[in-house]
Design an enzyme around this catalytic site. Sequence first.
Site, PDB file in Angstrom:
ATOM      1  N   CYS A   2       1.625   8.473  33.270  1.00  0.00           N
ATOM      2  CA  CYS A   2       1.017   8.090  34.547  1.00  0.00           C
ATOM      3  C   CYS A   2      -0.440   8.534  34.635  1.00  0.00           C
ATOM      4  O   CYS A   2      -0.826   9.544  34.069  1.00  0.00           O
ATOM      5  CB  CYS A   2       1.773   8.740  35.694  1.00  0.00           C
ATOM      6  SG  CYS A   2       3.514   8.365  35.687  1.00  0.00           S
ATOM      7  N   ARG A  27      -3.258   5.445  27.980  1.00  0.00           N
ATOM      8  CA  ARG A  27      -2.249   6.499  28.022  1.00  0.00           C
ATOM      9  C   ARG A  27      -0.834   5.932  28.069  1.00  0.00           C
ATOM     10  O   ARG A  27       0.126   6.654  27.862  1.00  0.00           O
ATOM     11  CB  ARG A  27      -2.471   7.383  29.255  1.00  0.00           C
ATOM     12  CG  ARG A  27      -3.778   8.144  29.220  1.00  0.00           C
ATOM     13  CD  ARG A  27      -4.160   8.591  30.600  1.00  0.00           C
ATOM     14  NE  ARG A  27      -3.166   9.450  31.188  1.00  0.00           N
ATOM     15  CZ  ARG A  27      -3.179  10.774  31.136  1.00  0.00           C
ATOM     16  NH1 ARG A  27      -4.169  11.376  30.522  1.00  0.00           N
ATOM     17  NH2 ARG A  27      -2.247  11.483  31.680  1.00  0.00           N
ATOM     18  N   TRP A  75       4.260   5.307  34.453  1.00  0.00           N
ATOM     19  CA  TRP A  75       5.117   5.270  33.266  1.00  0.00           C
ATOM     20  C   TRP A  75       6.479   5.758  33.754  1.00  0.00           C
ATOM     21  O   TRP A  75       6.633   6.921  34.138  1.00  0.00           O
ATOM     22  CB  TRP A  75       4.533   6.185  32.203  1.00  0.00           C
ATOM     23  CG  TRP A  75       5.242   6.143  30.892  1.00  0.00           C
ATOM     24  CD1 TRP A  75       5.111   5.188  29.922  1.00  0.00           C
ATOM     25  CD2 TRP A  75       6.173   7.102  30.373  1.00  0.00           C
ATOM     26  NE1 TRP A  75       5.897   5.495  28.845  1.00  0.00           N
ATOM     27  CE2 TRP A  75       6.561   6.660  29.087  1.00  0.00           C
ATOM     28  CE3 TRP A  75       6.723   8.291  30.858  1.00  0.00           C
ATOM     29  CZ2 TRP A  75       7.463   7.355  28.297  1.00  0.00           C
ATOM     30  CZ3 TRP A  75       7.628   8.978  30.061  1.00  0.00           C
ATOM     31  CH2 TRP A  75       7.987   8.511  28.802  1.00  0.00           C
ATOM     32  N   ASN A  99       1.660  12.183  39.772  1.00  0.00           N
ATOM     33  CA  ASN A  99       2.016  12.340  38.349  1.00  0.00           C
ATOM     34  C   ASN A  99       2.910  13.564  38.242  1.00  0.00           C
ATOM     35  O   ASN A  99       2.693  14.550  38.943  1.00  0.00           O
ATOM     36  CB  ASN A  99       0.783  12.613  37.489  1.00  0.00           C
ATOM     37  CG  ASN A  99      -0.035  11.365  37.259  1.00  0.00           C
ATOM     38  OD1 ASN A  99       0.322  10.280  37.701  1.00  0.00           O
ATOM     39  ND2 ASN A  99      -1.155  11.537  36.571  1.00  0.00           N
ATOM     40  N   GLY A 100       3.859  13.520  37.309  1.00  0.00           N
ATOM     41  CA  GLY A 100       4.732  14.679  37.121  1.00  0.00           C
ATOM     42  C   GLY A 100       6.139  14.354  37.573  1.00  0.00           C
ATOM     43  O   GLY A 100       6.513  13.179  37.694  1.00  0.00           O
ATOM     44  N   GLU A 480       5.363  12.117   9.357  1.00  0.00           N
ATOM     45  CA  GLU A 480       4.314  11.467  10.135  1.00  0.00           C
ATOM     46  C   GLU A 480       4.255   9.967   9.818  1.00  0.00           C
ATOM     47  O   GLU A 480       4.089   9.138  10.718  1.00  0.00           O
ATOM     48  CB  GLU A 480       2.969  12.166   9.857  1.00  0.00           C
ATOM     49  CG  GLU A 480       1.760  11.569  10.532  1.00  0.00           C
ATOM     50  CD  GLU A 480       1.855  11.510  12.061  1.00  0.00           C
ATOM     51  OE1 GLU A 480       2.783  12.090  12.647  1.00  0.00           O
ATOM     52  OE2 GLU A 480       0.990  10.833  12.650  1.00  0.00           O
ATOM     53  N   LYS A 484       4.792   7.069  12.612  1.00  0.00           N
ATOM     54  CA  LYS A 484       3.815   5.994  12.846  1.00  0.00           C
ATOM     55  C   LYS A 484       4.515   4.648  12.828  1.00  0.00           C
ATOM     56  O   LYS A 484       4.290   3.801  13.692  1.00  0.00           O
ATOM     57  CB  LYS A 484       2.705   5.975  11.780  1.00  0.00           C
ATOM     58  CG  LYS A 484       1.683   7.068  11.833  1.00  0.00           C
ATOM     59  CD  LYS A 484       0.697   6.967  12.968  1.00  0.00           C
ATOM     60  CE  LYS A 484       1.218   7.578  14.232  1.00  0.00           C
ATOM     61  NZ  LYS A 484       1.199   8.990  14.436  1.00  0.00           N
ATOM     62  N   GLU A 487       6.769   4.094  15.898  1.00  0.00           N
ATOM     63  CA  GLU A 487       6.027   3.929  17.146  1.00  0.00           C
ATOM     64  C   GLU A 487       5.510   2.520  17.340  1.00  0.00           C
ATOM     65  O   GLU A 487       5.571   1.985  18.439  1.00  0.00           O
ATOM     66  CB  GLU A 487       4.820   4.886  17.175  1.00  0.00           C
ATOM     67  CG  GLU A 487       5.183   6.314  17.430  1.00  0.00           C
ATOM     68  CD  GLU A 487       3.926   7.176  17.608  1.00  0.00           C
ATOM     69  OE1 GLU A 487       3.192   7.352  16.633  1.00  0.00           O
ATOM     70  OE2 GLU A 487       3.698   7.658  18.721  1.00  0.00           O
ATOM     71  N   HIS A 503      21.801  14.760  -0.651  1.00  0.00           N
ATOM     72  CA  HIS A 503      22.788  15.495   0.154  1.00  0.00           C
ATOM     73  C   HIS A 503      23.297  14.656   1.325  1.00  0.00           C
ATOM     74  O   HIS A 503      23.760  15.195   2.317  1.00  0.00           O
ATOM     75  CB  HIS A 503      22.180  16.804   0.660  1.00  0.00           C
ATOM     76  CG  HIS A 503      21.803  17.717  -0.460  1.00  0.00           C
ATOM     77  ND1 HIS A 503      22.731  18.352  -1.246  1.00  0.00           N
ATOM     78  CD2 HIS A 503      20.591  18.063  -0.966  1.00  0.00           C
ATOM     79  CE1 HIS A 503      22.118  19.067  -2.183  1.00  0.00           C
ATOM     80  NE2 HIS A 503      20.813  18.900  -2.020  1.00  0.00           N
ATOM     81  N   LYS A 599       0.295   7.921  25.952  1.00  0.00           N
ATOM     82  CA  LYS A 599      -0.637   8.686  25.122  1.00  0.00           C
ATOM     83  C   LYS A 599      -0.510  10.178  25.384  1.00  0.00           C
ATOM     84  O   LYS A 599      -0.576  10.989  24.482  1.00  0.00           O
ATOM     85  CB  LYS A 599      -2.070   8.206  25.395  1.00  0.00           C
ATOM     86  CG  LYS A 599      -3.126   8.880  24.550  1.00  0.00           C
ATOM     87  CD  LYS A 599      -2.997   8.490  23.081  1.00  0.00           C
ATOM     88  CE  LYS A 599      -3.920   9.277  22.164  1.00  0.00           C
ATOM     89  NZ  LYS A 599      -3.492   9.175  20.763  1.00  0.00           N
TER      90      LYS A 599
HETATM   91  C1  AGP Z   1       1.583  10.421  18.141  1.00  0.00           C
HETATM   92  O1  AGP Z   1       1.422   9.221  17.465  1.00  0.00           O
HETATM   93  C2  AGP Z   1       2.406  10.346  19.319  1.00  0.00           C
HETATM   94  N1  AGP Z   1       1.999   9.324  20.193  1.00  0.00           N
HETATM   95  C3  AGP Z   1       2.957  11.601  19.932  1.00  0.00           C
HETATM   96  O2  AGP Z   1       3.956  12.041  19.068  1.00  0.00           O
HETATM   97  C4  AGP Z   1       2.009  12.784  20.229  1.00  0.00           C
HETATM   98  O3  AGP Z   1       1.539  13.337  19.047  1.00  0.00           O
HETATM   99  C5  AGP Z   1       2.764  13.840  21.069  1.00  0.00           C
HETATM  100  O4  AGP Z   1       3.134  13.280  22.287  1.00  0.00           O
HETATM  101  C6  AGP Z   1       1.969  15.105  21.286  1.00  0.00           C
HETATM  102  O5  AGP Z   1       0.781  14.849  21.942  1.00  0.00           O
HETATM  103  P1  AGP Z   1      -0.395  15.912  21.988  1.00  0.00           P
HETATM  104  O6  AGP Z   1      -0.889  16.065  20.589  1.00  0.00           O
HETATM  105  O7  AGP Z   1      -1.418  15.301  22.899  1.00  0.00           O
HETATM  106  O8  AGP Z   1       0.172  17.177  22.511  1.00  0.00           O
END
Ligand code: AGP
Length: 604
Positions: A2, A27, A75, A99-100, A480, A484, A487, A503, A599
């Site tokens: 948000c 975001r 969001w 927000n929150g 990672e 990616k 996502e 395993h 974001k």
């Molecule tokens: C990364 O591609 C993600 N969108 C997500 O995992 C992100 O790294 C995570 O939410 C942590 O965010 P920050 O680094 O702003 O704390």
Amino acid sequence: MCGIVGYIGRKNTKEILLEGLKELEYRGYDSAGIAVLQNDTFESYKAVGKLVNLEEKTKDFITQDFAVGIGHTRWATHGKPTELNAHPHMGESSYVVHNGIIENYATLKKELMAEGIHFLSQTDTEVIVHLFEKNLRSAKNTLEAFSQTISQLHGAYAILLVTKGEDETIFFAKHGSPMLVGIDAQNDKYFASSDTPLIGHCSDVNYFDDGDYGYISADEIVIFDKMGQKKNPHFTKLTQNKLSAQKNGFRFFMEKEIYEQSDVIIDTLLGRLSDKEIVFDELDASLFEGINEIKLCACGTSYHSALTATYLFERYAKIKTSVEVASEFRYRSPIMSRDTLFVVISQSGETADTLETLKMAKAAGLKTLVICNVDNSSMVRLADACILTRAGVEKGVASTKAFATQVMVFWMLSMYVAKLKNSLDALEIAKQIALMRQVPGSVKVSDAMHERIKRLSKRYLHGHGFFFIGRDIFYPLALEGALKLKEISYLHAEGYPSGEMKHGPIALADPELFTIALLPQHLLYDKAKSNVEELSARDATICTISALEFDKADDFIPINSYEDYMLEFFEMMVALQLLSLEISVRLGNDVDMPRNLAKSVTVE
Ligand code: AGP
């Protein structure tokens, strides 16, 4: 996640709110809305989906002369992404954005409903406006009603509220979610949940502290702290650099950010490398005095970079290091001893779970350090010490250049601590520093690599899943790579240590199981190769990323030959980022704003 904006002044209020929301778009959100109060009359608009839908709805709405306005990108957390659930939420004569999460909203809602109050949405936010109006009926004045309301809320919030009868004023409260206010040359006031909407409008901004609440009008800024004591605003200068907001000819922000990695790593290194040592002017060497252990805490991509640090710190700095996912750490009553340096890593500096672990560490009396990309973020303001990663604004929800700079900082930090603790000799440190200078070259995207991955991506649009595998520090890189792909392609992918496949997961091996294998020439090459052979023998489809061609692979993404595994790491990182990008493009997905993601995750 948000986003909030607010405005008090004589300019085009609607445009300022919509522009501000646009700046927060990256975001992640699923609906948006605004409410404008002018001459004691409200106009409010909401729309599901992208901001263009809200722009379309408001195209005939003209705002001239003095007005106050609030806006929000939502969001969804409580209730589906519908127009009714979008903010601002209204009472009889007030609107609120938030927000929150209000954790006790269900109890409050029940009480309000028992008193005959009708709710329109499924959100936690709506209780705020009804509770406020209820309090207003008995309070001495609006501020008293607002502060009573805030005191009844549990959870995390950044709130803006506007109400009839106070048509020059915005009431605000901040607890656990970021919020700031800025002023421009005409003394107009701008609120936002991060500083980007204010860039270009405001020269000076005040970041609210947790517990701050109060009101701001055309002529007054009134702030109370969490104890109810009046306090003065503390304005600081706001950067005016908006350059990075453009795509510069790239198709997506993510693509631009992948290509920027060479430049941002140069920035990360700037002034921090001498021939013999790492220089972190921002750190006081006493930070490491009495420290026998490092604990890292983070989420998502930042967690993966933290995991790389465990290998680097133990290998080079010879200091016991562990890492934990912040959301797990929070609730497992961890043992925290004072000889531990607590390090949080976050691109945004606002991730709720990570921020909370930092608060826990501080409360336990540990020394704290944050590795962060956003100056003035909540974590930067809270931690004892901070190293900024200098990746610049990252707009793609899928983090790329932030990860690259985080790993770079960890590698440097491992040398910094190695020097302090005398765990590496001067020659080895000098050798590592010389390698670091080559990283900007190793992350430069070559046309040949990008073209090859573009072509190759068409073979990886189906199947029943991906395994990204690697050993040692290439295991977090595999995690990672898988994150990616998940996502932005919405395909199932897992990161796995190569040696663990036998395993269990090897049971999945068949031609429709795609394995992306990281085979660095300079780290456990033969061991990792044997693991890939085991998969190949079971007919899994294999794509290797390596400097050395491997005859058992179906596909091959070549990288340059280097003298050290860390340089291989950085070039493989680029290959993985491009692979996800091109698969996502072929699937027609929204690369920069993937579904369901935000974001900056400012709720737990
Ligand atoms: C990364 O591609 C993600 N969108 C997500 O995992 C992100 O790294 C995570 O939410 C942590 O965010 P920050 O680094 O702003 O704390």
